[in-house]
Write an enzyme that holds these catalytic residues in place. Structure first.
Site, PDB file in Angstrom:
ATOM      1  N   GLY A   7      17.976 -48.911  19.459  1.00 36.52           N
ATOM      2  CA  GLY A   7      18.661 -49.317  20.687  1.00 36.52           C
ATOM      3  C   GLY A   7      19.617 -48.203  21.077  1.00 36.52           C
ATOM      4  O   GLY A   7      20.731 -48.130  20.576  1.00 36.52           O
ATOM      5  N   GLY A   9      20.997 -47.491  24.025  1.00 30.75           N
ATOM      6  CA  GLY A   9      21.645 -47.696  25.323  1.00 30.75           C
ATOM      7  C   GLY A   9      23.052 -47.132  25.267  1.00 30.75           C
ATOM      8  O   GLY A   9      23.300 -46.095  24.637  1.00 30.75           O
ATOM      9  N   ASN A 103      27.643 -57.409  19.335  1.00 28.29           N
ATOM     10  CA  ASN A 103      28.544 -58.533  19.571  1.00 28.29           C
ATOM     11  C   ASN A 103      27.871 -59.855  19.252  1.00 28.29           C
ATOM     12  O   ASN A 103      26.657 -59.928  19.113  1.00 28.29           O
ATOM     13  CB  ASN A 103      28.964 -58.550  21.055  1.00 28.29           C
ATOM     14  CG  ASN A 103      30.094 -57.574  21.331  1.00 28.29           C
ATOM     15  OD1 ASN A 103      30.936 -57.324  20.464  1.00 28.29           O
ATOM     16  ND2 ASN A 103      30.124 -57.035  22.534  1.00 28.29           N
ATOM     17  N   LYS A 185      36.271 -60.978  16.998  1.00 25.56           N
ATOM     18  CA  LYS A 185      35.648 -60.308  18.163  1.00 25.56           C
ATOM     19  C   LYS A 185      35.012 -61.355  19.070  1.00 25.56           C
ATOM     20  O   LYS A 185      35.046 -61.224  20.299  1.00 25.56           O
ATOM     21  CB  LYS A 185      34.605 -59.297  17.664  1.00 25.56           C
ATOM     22  CG  LYS A 185      33.910 -58.482  18.761  1.00 25.56           C
ATOM     23  CD  LYS A 185      34.710 -57.269  19.191  1.00 25.56           C
ATOM     24  CE  LYS A 185      34.257 -56.634  20.493  1.00 25.56           C
ATOM     25  NZ  LYS A 185      33.144 -55.721  20.397  1.00 25.56           N
ATOM     26  N   ASN A 193      34.109 -62.684  28.730  1.00 22.07           N
ATOM     27  CA  ASN A 193      32.849 -62.253  29.355  1.00 22.07           C
ATOM     28  C   ASN A 193      32.281 -63.189  30.420  1.00 22.07           C
ATOM     29  O   ASN A 193      32.105 -62.786  31.571  1.00 22.07           O
ATOM     30  CB  ASN A 193      31.786 -62.010  28.275  1.00 22.07           C
ATOM     31  CG  ASN A 193      32.170 -60.886  27.330  1.00 22.07           C
ATOM     32  OD1 ASN A 193      33.347 -60.536  27.202  1.00 22.07           O
ATOM     33  ND2 ASN A 193      31.194 -60.321  26.654  1.00 22.07           N
ATOM     34  N   ASN A 252      37.909 -52.710  33.677  1.00 25.90           N
ATOM     35  CA  ASN A 252      36.483 -52.874  33.317  1.00 25.90           C
ATOM     36  C   ASN A 252      35.854 -54.094  33.972  1.00 25.90           C
ATOM     37  O   ASN A 252      36.475 -55.150  34.030  1.00 25.90           O
ATOM     38  CB  ASN A 252      36.327 -53.109  31.805  1.00 25.90           C
ATOM     39  CG  ASN A 252      36.427 -51.850  31.022  1.00 25.90           C
ATOM     40  OD1 ASN A 252      36.832 -50.823  31.551  1.00 25.90           O
ATOM     41  ND2 ASN A 252      36.059 -51.933  29.753  1.00 25.90           N
ATOM     42  N   GLU A 267      23.953 -61.912  27.233  1.00 25.26           N
ATOM     43  CA  GLU A 267      24.038 -62.273  25.800  1.00 25.26           C
ATOM     44  C   GLU A 267      24.728 -63.631  25.608  1.00 25.26           C
ATOM     45  O   GLU A 267      25.281 -63.893  24.545  1.00 25.26           O
ATOM     46  CB  GLU A 267      24.792 -61.179  25.040  1.00 25.26           C
ATOM     47  CG  GLU A 267      24.033 -59.865  24.961  1.00 25.26           C
ATOM     48  CD  GLU A 267      24.730 -58.835  24.070  1.00 25.26           C
ATOM     49  OE1 GLU A 267      25.877 -58.466  24.363  1.00 25.26           O
ATOM     50  OE2 GLU A 267      24.130 -58.415  23.056  1.00 25.26           O
TER      51      GLU A 267
HETATM   52  P1  NAD Z   1      22.388 -51.517  26.336  1.00 20.42           P
HETATM   53  O1  NAD Z   1      21.641 -52.519  27.152  1.00 20.42           O
HETATM   54  O2  NAD Z   1      23.091 -50.392  27.030  1.00 20.42           O
HETATM   55  O3  NAD Z   1      21.405 -50.866  25.244  1.00 20.42           O
HETATM   56  C1  NAD Z   1      20.453 -51.586  24.531  1.00 20.42           C
HETATM   57  C2  NAD Z   1      19.232 -50.699  24.401  1.00 20.42           C
HETATM   58  O4  NAD Z   1      18.318 -51.305  23.473  1.00 20.42           O
HETATM   59  C3  NAD Z   1      18.457 -50.486  25.698  1.00 20.42           C
HETATM   60  O5  NAD Z   1      18.408 -49.104  26.022  1.00 20.42           O
HETATM   61  C4  NAD Z   1      17.060 -51.051  25.391  1.00 20.42           C
HETATM   62  O6  NAD Z   1      16.015 -50.333  26.004  1.00 20.42           O
HETATM   63  C5  NAD Z   1      17.013 -50.929  23.872  1.00 20.42           C
HETATM   64  N1  NAD Z   1      16.013 -51.764  23.189  1.00 20.42           N
HETATM   65  C6  NAD Z   1      15.655 -53.059  23.420  1.00 20.42           C
HETATM   66  N2  NAD Z   1      14.730 -53.459  22.526  1.00 20.42           N
HETATM   67  C7  NAD Z   1      14.489 -52.402  21.705  1.00 20.42           C
HETATM   68  C8  NAD Z   1      13.628 -52.187  20.583  1.00 20.42           C
HETATM   69  N3  NAD Z   1      12.806 -53.155  20.124  1.00 20.42           N
HETATM   70  N4  NAD Z   1      13.640 -50.992  19.989  1.00 20.42           N
HETATM   71  C9  NAD Z   1      14.437 -49.985  20.439  1.00 20.42           C
HETATM   72  N5  NAD Z   1      15.267 -50.128  21.501  1.00 20.42           N
HETATM   73  C10 NAD Z   1      15.300 -51.327  22.128  1.00 20.42           C
HETATM   74  O7  NAD Z   1      23.429 -52.356  25.443  1.00 20.42           O
HETATM   75  P2  NAD Z   1      24.870 -51.898  24.866  1.00 20.42           P
HETATM   76  O8  NAD Z   1      25.896 -52.082  25.927  1.00 20.42           O
HETATM   77  O9  NAD Z   1      24.724 -50.597  24.210  1.00 20.42           O
HETATM   78  O10 NAD Z   1      25.127 -53.054  23.803  1.00 20.42           O
HETATM   79  C11 NAD Z   1      24.433 -53.128  22.564  1.00 20.42           C
HETATM   80  C12 NAD Z   1      25.128 -54.160  21.673  1.00 20.42           C
HETATM   81  O11 NAD Z   1      26.477 -53.696  21.407  1.00 20.42           O
HETATM   82  C13 NAD Z   1      25.296 -55.528  22.335  1.00 20.42           C
HETATM   83  O12 NAD Z   1      25.230 -56.559  21.386  1.00 20.42           O
HETATM   84  C14 NAD Z   1      26.703 -55.473  22.932  1.00 20.42           C
HETATM   85  O13 NAD Z   1      27.304 -56.754  23.088  1.00 20.42           O
HETATM   86  C15 NAD Z   1      27.417 -54.676  21.844  1.00 20.42           C
HETATM   87  N6  NAD Z   1      28.618 -53.971  22.276  1.00 20.42           N
HETATM   88  C16 NAD Z   1      28.650 -53.313  23.471  1.00 20.42           C
HETATM   89  C17 NAD Z   1      29.806 -52.624  23.827  1.00 20.42           C
HETATM   90  C18 NAD Z   1      29.858 -51.804  25.106  1.00 20.42           C
HETATM   91  O14 NAD Z   1      30.941 -51.315  25.453  1.00 20.42           O
HETATM   92  N7  NAD Z   1      28.753 -51.593  25.797  1.00 20.42           N
HETATM   93  C19 NAD Z   1      30.929 -52.651  22.991  1.00 20.42           C
HETATM   94  C20 NAD Z   1      30.854 -53.318  21.760  1.00 20.42           C
HETATM   95  C21 NAD Z   1      29.681 -53.976  21.417  1.00 20.42           C
END
Ligand code: NAD
Length: 303
Positions: A7, A9, A103, A185, A193, A252, A267
């Site tokens: 993942g 992202g 999360n 958290k 959210n 934000n 989520e």
């Molecule tokens: P995001 O949507 O930006 O990234 C998730 C990525 O996972 C996507 O690029 C998607 O294509 C990929 N993906 C989906 N299925 C997959 C698979 N089978 N194999 C490989 N890749 C796959 O999400 P994010 O914002 O990075 O959040 C990720 C987690 O972290 C979530 O649980 C979120 O709640 C948590 N989180 C986010 C933040 C933040 O600031 N964005 C902060 C703390 C925690």
């Protein structure tokens, strides 16, 4: 410690970029091909306080090509965890560690369904990131990261993981009470959210109206009651902590808000929805969390 992040992202790229800069062997895996192609051809662009760095990072959309890993770190959205874990099993060797910093509730259980529990470690992070486009993210938050063994023991392997993250500039501690921190958290996510998402507000605006303040406090109170019943040790005042996070992230639009804005799945099932499920097990009424979960679910169904 060879690390593969599943993942790539916003958060996966942030951790992957920082670990790569620090010299760790690191692979990003994502099913989003355009993003991976951009990273491979131009490097990963991380914007931080107005300055953009381009970082060469190993990236692939074919999970197997990442090879065996010492550490597999999950950063997919919670509704993709099960599939991500399944895909990543190909990278497993005898002493591979499996870590989630996602999360919500339930990620540990989903991983443990497919992986030997002894190989699973848990964490939470106060880091924040936003995806800007293929190959490009913004580093948007700098809170502490905590990792811990499921049984709370201080082991060499958990220290090694914390040291690796620390060396990459990600402030990290080893915690003996990681499940408590997952709930702490959760209080933040439960309070902010869905409420900000539904009302179309930035985080800080939740403090501007008596109604949103009251709603935030009630959502968090319900979660705290369930946590206490579950035996979670809560340090300090959760409402004050949630207020502190709101202050620190005033500008934000939370990720669930962005999800609704762009008509994407949220989520909610791992946040307020998970709280409702836990409450049901203990027979504790959580009407505000139930209602806000239902509202988000209906909006998702209209997409
Ligand atoms: P995001 O949507 O930006 O990234 C998730 C990525 O996972 C996507 O690029 C998607 O294509 C990929 N993906 C989906 N299925 C997959 C698979 N089978 N194999 C490989 N890749 C796959 O999400 P994010 O914002 O990075 O959040 C990720 C987690 O972290 C979530 O649980 C979120 O709640 C948590 N989180 C986010 C933040 C933040 O600031 N964005 C902060 C703390 C925690």
């Amino acid at each position: 410690m060879k690390t593969v992040i599943i993942g790539a992202g916003a958060m996966g790229s942030l951790f992957g970029g920082l670990l790569s800069i620090s010299g760790e062997e690191l692979w990003l895996v994502d099913i989003w091909k355009e993003h991976i192609d951009a990273i491979r051809s131009k490097g990963l662009a991380i914007e931080e306080k107005g300055i953009t760095r381009n970082i060469p990072v190993n990236a692939t959309s074919d999970v197997r090509s990442a090879g065996e890993a010492d550490l597999i770190l999950y950063f997919v959205k919670t509704y993709h965890t099960e599939k991500a874990v399944k895909d990543s099993l190909a990278l497993q060797k005898e002493n591979t560690l499996f870590l989630t910093l996602q999360n919500g509730l339930g990620n540990e259980e989903i991983i443990c369904k497919q992986v030997d529990r002894k190989k699973v470690i848990l964490g939470v992070t106060g880091q924040g990131a936003t995806l800007l486009g293929p190959g490009s993210i913004r580093h948007a938050g700098w809170g502490k990261t905590s990792v811990g063994e499921l049984d709370g023991k201080a082991t060499d392997r958990i220290s090694r993981v914390a040291q690796m993250l620390q060396k990459a500039g990600i402030e990290t501690e080893v915690s003996s009470r990681i499940h408590d921190l997952v709930w702490e958290k959760l209080f933040v996510n439960v309070g902010i959210n869905a409420l900000a998402a539904l009302l179309g507000l930035k985080n800080g605006q939740l403090l501007d109206y008596p109604e949103t303040l009251r709603l935030m406090e009630t959502l968090v109170h319900e979660a705290v009651e369930v946590a206490r019943k579950k035996g979670i040790r809560i340090e300090g005042n959760p409402i004050d902590r949630v207020r502190g996070v709101i202050e620190a992230t005033r500008e934000n639009r939370c990720s669930m808000g962005q999800d609704l804005d762009f008509k994407r799945k949220t989520e909610i099932d791992a946040i307020n929805g998970a709280l409702v499920r836990e409450a049901e097990r203990f027979g504790i009424p959580v009407p505000y969390n139930r209602m806000i979960t239902d509202l988000i679910k209906v909006i998702e169904k209209t997409f």
